[in-house]
Design an enzyme around this catalytic site. Structure first.
Site, PDB file in Angstrom:
ATOM      1  N   HIS A 148      10.041   8.321  14.160  1.00 33.78           N
ATOM      2  CA  HIS A 148       8.888   7.462  13.846  1.00 33.78           C
ATOM      3  C   HIS A 148       7.601   8.301  13.787  1.00 33.78           C
ATOM      4  O   HIS A 148       6.626   8.023  14.487  1.00 33.78           O
ATOM      5  CB  HIS A 148       8.753   6.332  14.875  1.00 33.78           C
ATOM      6  CG  HIS A 148       8.138   5.089  14.288  1.00 33.78           C
ATOM      7  ND1 HIS A 148       8.623   3.828  14.498  1.00 33.78           N
ATOM      8  CD2 HIS A 148       7.067   4.920  13.462  1.00 33.78           C
ATOM      9  CE1 HIS A 148       7.883   2.947  13.864  1.00 33.78           C
ATOM     10  NE2 HIS A 148       6.929   3.595  13.217  1.00 33.78           N
ATOM     11  N   GLU A 152      15.443   2.137  18.338  1.00 37.44           N
ATOM     12  CA  GLU A 152      14.571   3.281  18.637  1.00 37.44           C
ATOM     13  C   GLU A 152      13.759   3.110  19.919  1.00 37.44           C
ATOM     14  O   GLU A 152      13.353   4.099  20.528  1.00 37.44           O
ATOM     15  CB  GLU A 152      13.626   3.560  17.458  1.00 37.44           C
ATOM     16  CG  GLU A 152      12.558   2.514  17.242  1.00 37.44           C
ATOM     17  CD  GLU A 152      11.622   2.875  16.081  1.00 37.44           C
ATOM     18  OE1 GLU A 152      12.119   3.240  15.003  1.00 37.44           O
ATOM     19  OE2 GLU A 152      10.393   2.783  16.278  1.00 37.44           O
ATOM     20  N   ARG A 185      10.984  -0.137   9.043  1.00 39.14           N
ATOM     21  CA  ARG A 185      11.367  -0.608  10.376  1.00 39.14           C
ATOM     22  C   ARG A 185      12.883  -0.570  10.477  1.00 39.14           C
ATOM     23  O   ARG A 185      13.597  -0.932   9.527  1.00 39.14           O
ATOM     24  CB  ARG A 185      10.876  -2.043  10.623  1.00 39.14           C
ATOM     25  CG  ARG A 185       9.381  -2.161  10.917  1.00 39.14           C
ATOM     26  CD  ARG A 185       8.982  -1.534  12.262  1.00 39.14           C
ATOM     27  NE  ARG A 185       7.568  -1.646  12.552  1.00 39.14           N
ATOM     28  CZ  ARG A 185       6.641  -0.736  12.235  1.00 39.14           C
ATOM     29  NH1 ARG A 185       6.984   0.375  11.601  1.00 39.14           N
ATOM     30  NH2 ARG A 185       5.383  -0.926  12.571  1.00 39.14           N
ATOM     31  N   PRO A 203       7.677  -5.015   5.317  1.00 37.30           N
ATOM     32  CA  PRO A 203       7.696  -5.254   6.760  1.00 37.30           C
ATOM     33  C   PRO A 203       9.027  -5.851   7.191  1.00 37.30           C
ATOM     34  O   PRO A 203       9.762  -6.388   6.356  1.00 37.30           O
ATOM     35  CB  PRO A 203       6.558  -6.267   6.954  1.00 37.30           C
ATOM     36  CG  PRO A 203       6.371  -6.924   5.644  1.00 37.30           C
ATOM     37  CD  PRO A 203       6.818  -5.965   4.590  1.00 37.30           C
ATOM     38  N   LYS A 240       0.824  -1.215   0.000  1.00 35.04           N
ATOM     39  CA  LYS A 240       0.000   0.000   0.000  1.00 35.04           C
ATOM     40  C   LYS A 240       0.864   1.273   0.000  1.00 35.04           C
ATOM     41  O   LYS A 240       0.664   2.167  -0.828  1.00 35.04           O
ATOM     42  CB  LYS A 240      -0.931  -0.014   1.221  1.00 35.04           C
ATOM     43  CG  LYS A 240      -2.017  -1.082   1.132  1.00 35.04           C
ATOM     44  CD  LYS A 240      -2.890  -1.115   2.340  1.00 35.04           C
ATOM     45  CE  LYS A 240      -2.225  -1.679   3.569  1.00 35.04           C
ATOM     46  NZ  LYS A 240      -1.783  -3.076   3.496  1.00 35.04           N
ATOM     47  N   THR A 250      11.541   4.354   5.986  1.00 35.53           N
ATOM     48  CA  THR A 250      10.396   4.719   6.826  1.00 35.53           C
ATOM     49  C   THR A 250       9.646   3.456   7.254  1.00 35.53           C
ATOM     50  O   THR A 250       8.506   3.539   7.678  1.00 35.53           O
ATOM     51  CB  THR A 250       9.426   5.668   6.087  1.00 35.53           C
ATOM     52  OG1 THR A 250       9.014   5.043   4.863  1.00 35.53           O
ATOM     53  CG2 THR A 250      10.039   7.020   5.779  1.00 35.53           C
ATOM     54  N   ASP A 298      13.199   7.396   9.361  1.00 34.62           N
ATOM     55  CA  ASP A 298      12.114   7.668  10.307  1.00 34.62           C
ATOM     56  C   ASP A 298      12.108   6.604  11.390  1.00 34.62           C
ATOM     57  O   ASP A 298      11.364   6.704  12.355  1.00 34.62           O
ATOM     58  CB  ASP A 298      10.761   7.685   9.578  1.00 34.62           C
ATOM     59  CG  ASP A 298       9.627   8.096  10.501  1.00 34.62           C
ATOM     60  OD1 ASP A 298       9.750   9.173  11.139  1.00 34.62           O
ATOM     61  OD2 ASP A 298       8.635   7.355  10.611  1.00 34.62           O
TER      62      ASP A 298
HETATM   63  P1  NAD Z   1       1.758  -3.781   2.907  1.00 38.03           P
HETATM   64  O1  NAD Z   1       1.559  -5.081   3.605  1.00 38.03           O
HETATM   65  O2  NAD Z   1       0.623  -3.177   2.150  1.00 38.03           O
HETATM   66  O3  NAD Z   1       3.003  -3.894   1.900  1.00 38.03           O
HETATM   67  C1  NAD Z   1       4.194  -4.518   2.236  1.00 38.03           C
HETATM   68  C2  NAD Z   1       4.770  -5.111   0.963  1.00 38.03           C
HETATM   69  O4  NAD Z   1       6.058  -5.649   1.288  1.00 38.03           O
HETATM   70  C3  NAD Z   1       3.924  -6.256   0.391  1.00 38.03           C
HETATM   71  O5  NAD Z   1       3.717  -6.047  -0.996  1.00 38.03           O
HETATM   72  C4  NAD Z   1       4.773  -7.505   0.651  1.00 38.03           C
HETATM   73  O6  NAD Z   1       4.616  -8.491  -0.335  1.00 38.03           O
HETATM   74  C5  NAD Z   1       6.159  -6.911   0.610  1.00 38.03           C
HETATM   75  N1  NAD Z   1       7.177  -7.710   1.293  1.00 38.03           N
HETATM   76  C6  NAD Z   1       7.041  -8.519   2.368  1.00 38.03           C
HETATM   77  N2  NAD Z   1       8.240  -9.025   2.709  1.00 38.03           N
HETATM   78  C7  NAD Z   1       9.131  -8.531   1.821  1.00 38.03           C
HETATM   79  C8  NAD Z   1      10.528  -8.689   1.626  1.00 38.03           C
HETATM   80  N3  NAD Z   1      11.256  -9.468   2.434  1.00 38.03           N
HETATM   81  N4  NAD Z   1      11.113  -8.037   0.603  1.00 38.03           N
HETATM   82  C9  NAD Z   1      10.377  -7.248  -0.225  1.00 38.03           C
HETATM   83  N5  NAD Z   1       9.061  -7.060  -0.093  1.00 38.03           N
HETATM   84  C10 NAD Z   1       8.450  -7.700   0.908  1.00 38.03           C
HETATM   85  O7  NAD Z   1       2.288  -2.798   4.052  1.00 38.03           O
HETATM   86  P2  NAD Z   1       2.297  -1.204   4.016  1.00 38.03           P
HETATM   87  O8  NAD Z   1       1.046  -0.693   4.643  1.00 38.03           O
HETATM   88  O9  NAD Z   1       2.691  -0.738   2.672  1.00 38.03           O
HETATM   89  O10 NAD Z   1       3.462  -0.913   5.081  1.00 38.03           O
HETATM   90  C11 NAD Z   1       4.798  -1.257   4.799  1.00 38.03           C
HETATM   91  C12 NAD Z   1       5.621  -1.118   6.055  1.00 38.03           C
HETATM   92  O11 NAD Z   1       5.694   0.256   6.426  1.00 38.03           O
HETATM   93  C13 NAD Z   1       5.018  -1.781   7.314  1.00 38.03           C
HETATM   94  O12 NAD Z   1       5.331  -3.158   7.367  1.00 38.03           O
HETATM   95  C14 NAD Z   1       5.665  -1.020   8.441  1.00 38.03           C
HETATM   96  O13 NAD Z   1       6.868  -1.678   8.810  1.00 38.03           O
HETATM   97  C15 NAD Z   1       5.997   0.326   7.808  1.00 38.03           C
HETATM   98  N6  NAD Z   1       5.211   1.429   8.401  1.00 38.03           N
HETATM   99  C16 NAD Z   1       5.883   2.465   8.957  1.00 38.03           C
HETATM  100  C17 NAD Z   1       5.184   3.526   9.508  1.00 38.03           C
HETATM  101  C18 NAD Z   1       5.883   4.734  10.096  1.00 38.03           C
HETATM  102  O14 NAD Z   1       5.242   5.547  10.759  1.00 38.03           O
HETATM  103  N7  NAD Z   1       7.175   4.910   9.873  1.00 38.03           N
HETATM  104  C19 NAD Z   1       3.790   3.494   9.498  1.00 38.03           C
HETATM  105  C20 NAD Z   1       3.144   2.417   8.894  1.00 38.03           C
HETATM  106  C21 NAD Z   1       3.864   1.383   8.345  1.00 38.03           C
END
Ligand code: NAD
Length: 340
Positions: free
Chosen positions: A297, A265, A236, A208, A154, A234, A260
């Site tokens: 974050h 952290e 993890r 993730p 997403k 941004t 971020d």
């Molecule tokens: P999402 O589940 O929609 O998308 C994650 C994508 O990563 C998926 O398409 C998945 O297939 C892919 N993926 C999984 N493992 C992988 C790997 N080893 N290598 C490559 N791709 C891989 O999640 P999202 O909503 O887009 O969020 C992504 C990440 O952003 C979250 O997991 C979280 O860690 C991080 N996040 C950070 C904040 C912040 O405030 N900094 C906020 C929300 C999310």
């Protein structure tokens, strides 16, 4: 339902209390994070609500289960801080907020990127000191540059849309589960990790953190990148080996770094430590570079995101209370394919 809510700040309490008018749960707010030492505070609460740096480890979960907890509701998307296998063994269900505002994180990623590129952080300090010199502030046009996106879910897709459609960048993607929309609708191209590393001017992480991709960005990966690459994380902290990145910054292999998130952290973020002596020498070294920007974050931190997080979390707790299927339940992962 009685809910122990950990790691709460005033803004969490305000948004959760507002959203709770529709649900009527008994929310018991704790400022302290959840860990084995604080888990007993949740005794008698069937639901526990936690955030990104709370530690739902095996030890914590056993104390929660003994106190009667049956549900953990994460106020976030990532769930790397929960031992899902142990939770399942103990009969504790886990829910998260699958979607709140992917725009918040994608837009913050662009903010870090352009701040680094056009040296806004340095210009801000200079102009406040009546220094209007431009030396050292030169950036590049993003148009025609190649952006590598690791994780095209997403957030990754919204970031791709902004960079491709907005700035006119070429987009390379890497994902364990490629999404046809990335190529068909956003004009991106999937690549292997070595291809993405060696061809991208900017690399941004949007996957993730899992046991398989811990330190995805390590010394070997950095060695494959274009000299002067910009790296943005941004997602993890554990995706990036910070010591390797510091070495990359010193050698100028990495030209700019936007973070971020940070692997250590949990000892620092979300607190005002401005009057303290920071004991973490790694973050202090990192913050000494002029081409590094770190935010604590905050990528998710928009009004829209916090509002949705609060509503979804309480709705999940209500589903659980009413014995309904849990729309946002997380189950322990099936075995994932190896990283190419
Ligand atoms: P999402 O589940 O929609 O998308 C994650 C994508 O990563 C998926 O398409 C998945 O297939 C892919 N993926 C999984 N493992 C992988 C790997 N080893 N290598 C490559 N791709 C891989 O999640 P999202 O909503 O887009 O969020 C992504 C990440 O952003 C979250 O997991 C979280 O860690 C991080 N996040 C950070 C904040 C912040 O405030 N900094 C906020 C929300 C999310």
């Amino acid at each position: 339902m009685k809910v122990a809510v950990f790691s709460t700040k005033p803004y969490d309490r305000q948004f959760l209390a507002d959203a709770n008018t529709e649900h009527g749960h008994e929310l018991i707010f704790h400022e302290t994070p959840l860990n084995p030492a604080t888990a007993a505070l949740a005794a008698g609460c069937p639901a526990v609500c936690i955030f990104v740096n709370d530690e739902a480890t095996a030890d914590t979960l056993k104390i929660l289960a003994a106190g009667g907890t049956q549900l953990i509701a994460l106020r976030c998307t990532g769930f790397n801080n929960v031992d899902l296998n142990v939770a399942t063994e103990l009969g504790i269900k886990v829910v998260r907020v699958t979607v709140y505002s992917p725009y918040s994180v994608a837009e913050h990623t662009v903010a870090l990127l352009q701040c680094l590129n056009r040296k806004i952080h340095r210009a801000y300090n200079r102009t406040r000191d009546s220094n209007f010199a431009l030396d050292g502030l030169m950036g590049v046009d993003l148009h025609d540059r190649t952006v590598g996106i690791i994780g095209t879910g997403k957030i990754g897709q919204i970031f791709a849309k902004i960079m491709g459609h907005g700035f006119g960048c070429h987009l390379l993607g890497y994902d364990l589960y490629p999404n046809p929309a990335f190529e068909n609708e956003l004009g991106g191209k999937y690549a292997t990790l070595p291809e993405l590393f060696s061809q991208s001017d900017v690399i941004s992480l949007h996957c993730p953190l899992t046991p398989e991709n811990h330190y995805l960005i390590n010394e070997a990966a950095i060695a494959q990148m274009k000299p002067g690459v910009m790296l943005i994380n941004t997602s993890r902290g554990g995706l990036v080996d910070t010591e390797a990145v510091i070495a990359g910054l010193r050698s100028k292999q990495i030209g700019a770094l936007g973070l971020d998130v940070y692997e250590q952290e949990s000892d620092l973020f979300f607190e005002d430590l401005s009057c303290e002596i920071i004991q973490d020498d790694v973050i202090e070294r990192l913050l000494s570079f002029p081409n590094v920007i770190m935010t604590g974050h905050q990528a998710f931190f928009t009004q829209e995101a916090i509002g949705t997080i609060s509503k979804t979390t309480l709705a999940s707790i209500t589903e659980f209370e009413q014995g309904k299927p849990l729309s946002n339940e997380i189950k322990p992962p099936k075995k994932v394919p190896a990283i190419v």
